[in-house]
Write a protein that holds these residues in place. Sequence first.
Motif, PDB file in Angstrom:
ATOM      1  N   THR A   1      40.457  50.988  55.904  1.00  0.00           N
ATOM      2  CA  THR A   1      39.814  50.088  54.944  1.00  0.00           C
ATOM      3  C   THR A   1      38.722  50.791  54.150  1.00  0.00           C
ATOM      4  O   THR A   1      38.645  50.674  52.926  1.00  0.00           O
ATOM      5  CB  THR A   1      39.219  48.875  55.678  1.00  0.00           C
ATOM      6  OG1 THR A   1      40.266  48.195  56.379  1.00  0.00           O
ATOM      7  CG2 THR A   1      38.579  47.906  54.692  1.00  0.00           C
ATOM      8  N   TYR A   2      37.861  51.527  54.842  1.00  0.00           N
ATOM      9  CA  TYR A   2      36.746  52.183  54.166  1.00  0.00           C
ATOM     10  C   TYR A   2      37.024  53.643  53.816  1.00  0.00           C
ATOM     11  O   TYR A   2      36.147  54.340  53.304  1.00  0.00           O
ATOM     12  CB  TYR A   2      35.488  52.121  55.042  1.00  0.00           C
ATOM     13  CG  TYR A   2      34.934  50.729  55.188  1.00  0.00           C
ATOM     14  CD1 TYR A   2      34.254  50.116  54.139  1.00  0.00           C
ATOM     15  CD2 TYR A   2      35.069  50.026  56.380  1.00  0.00           C
ATOM     16  CE1 TYR A   2      33.742  48.841  54.271  1.00  0.00           C
ATOM     17  CE2 TYR A   2      34.565  48.744  56.517  1.00  0.00           C
ATOM     18  CZ  TYR A   2      33.898  48.159  55.462  1.00  0.00           C
ATOM     19  OH  TYR A   2      33.391  46.883  55.598  1.00  0.00           O
ATOM     20  N   ALA A   3      38.220  54.108  54.108  1.00  0.00           N
ATOM     21  CA  ALA A   3      38.532  55.525  53.915  1.00  0.00           C
ATOM     22  C   ALA A   3      38.438  55.904  52.443  1.00  0.00           C
ATOM     23  O   ALA A   3      39.126  55.331  51.603  1.00  0.00           O
ATOM     24  CB  ALA A   3      39.929  55.820  54.448  1.00  0.00           C
ATOM     25  N   GLY A   4      37.565  56.862  52.138  1.00  0.00           N
ATOM     26  CA  GLY A   4      37.377  57.265  50.753  1.00  0.00           C
ATOM     27  C   GLY A   4      36.596  56.235  49.961  1.00  0.00           C
ATOM     28  O   GLY A   4      36.926  55.942  48.807  1.00  0.00           O
ATOM     29  N   ASN A   5      35.532  55.706  50.574  1.00  0.00           N
ATOM     30  CA  ASN A   5      34.681  54.733  49.881  1.00  0.00           C
ATOM     31  C   ASN A   5      34.212  55.289  48.539  1.00  0.00           C
ATOM     32  O   ASN A   5      33.848  56.466  48.440  1.00  0.00           O
ATOM     33  CB  ASN A   5      33.480  54.388  50.760  1.00  0.00           C
ATOM     34  CG  ASN A   5      32.485  53.499  50.057  1.00  0.00           C
ATOM     35  OD1 ASN A   5      31.560  53.989  49.412  1.00  0.00           O
ATOM     36  ND2 ASN A   5      32.676  52.199  50.160  1.00  0.00           N
ATOM     37  N   PRO A   6      34.203  54.480  47.471  1.00  0.00           N
ATOM     38  CA  PRO A   6      33.876  54.992  46.134  1.00  0.00           C
ATOM     39  C   PRO A   6      32.510  55.681  46.047  1.00  0.00           C
ATOM     40  O   PRO A   6      32.362  56.649  45.300  1.00  0.00           O
ATOM     41  CB  PRO A   6      33.910  53.732  45.259  1.00  0.00           C
ATOM     42  CG  PRO A   6      34.827  52.806  45.977  1.00  0.00           C
ATOM     43  CD  PRO A   6      34.625  53.068  47.435  1.00  0.00           C
TER      44      PRO A   6
END
Length: 425
Positions: free
Chosen positions: A296-301
């Motif tokens: 879900t949070y992988a590679g948060n902007p």
Amino acid sequence: MLNAEVARRRDDAISRGVGMMTQIYADRALNAEVWDIEGNRYIDFAAGIAVVNTGHCHPRVMAAVTEQLGRFTHTCHQVMPYENYIRLAERLNDKVPGDFKKKTIFVTTGAEACENAVKIARIATGRNAVIAFGGGFHGRTFMGMSLTGKVEPYKKGFGAMMPDVFHVPFPMEPHGISTKDAMAGIEKLFKSDLDPARVAAIIFEPVQGEGGFYPAPADLIKAIRALCDKHGIVMIADEVQTGFARTGHLFAMEAYGVAADLTTMAKGLAGGLPLAAVTGKAELMDAANPGGLGGTYAGNPLGIAAANAVLDVIEDEDLCARANELGSRLKQRLESIRATTPEIIDIRGPGFMVAVEFANPGTHEPDAGFTARVRSEAQKRGLILLTCGVYGNVVRFLAPITIPDAHFAEGLDILEASVAAARNG
């Protein structure tokens, strides 16, 4: 508000399983300086454990995050993707060592990166077993701590570890362990316990972090590469702590002349924001089915924006060269201190990933007590240091690579005074 007051609240509110190296509660930070809630100033030789290699609140990193913050903070890349995620992957594919086509996945922590590297190796090879090294650290998740080669505090009391994880010795010259011993450990495994045809991966740190800042000898890395090639094993370089200019190279593996199949990274990647990655051979990275990797949070902007800025800063400010310069000056000062400090038995490390190891001059046994006194005396004088090592007798130096010369010199003076005070204590 006082540190002691917050510490009491912390004891009441936070699990004791979350260890604390200091009871200094940070209020603000800039580059290599941190101020606590009481207004005390500290020079930071820890950098959040090699996270803020570009310094606390680097203006270009802060500007990139602020700009992204004004656009959006989260869509989940698997739902609505974003271009700067692709751009960062392209840059890592280009910069990670290896003359082959690469692909990348983003996750959130170093432990996740190592977990996913093992997943990728297993699905790509159809094998289960993984070989890791004593003293290595790969995270606190179940696979992470199973890979980790240190029982206390990481494994103690948590029950059975993941199956099919095997450990062999890691070369530690001060303790008489050589590359020959390490490779003999693998060969012994192959003779007595483990068919090499069952091994999916061998994972190692080019410089052991928590284990004591022991650099992997070049002949070890080349021997692992040859062994992996012979048996079809995936070679995983865990660059979570060594990456992003810390060792004088963007990635430590650049110094060895051989490339890993998969590279894990985190810490210094995003300048203090949570972001991690696995980059590796495209055919391995594509082995998983869609949905098998990610999060879900992988590679948060925000982390992605910060990481693109970090890569720009490293390149534009020539931080790899700066790391080599600072590391050389640190080693020179440590050698000067060594002349009057028989407790020092080793000074080591590439670039600005330097450590000093202490032992009792009479018994030659590792001296964790003396090491702890050095750290404590430094803290009293306004310098944050970290200890590490299987025996707890190593001080590791991880100041931001952007540290100004004046603050670096001030920190070295405090270090010398702290070692002297520890000897007299």
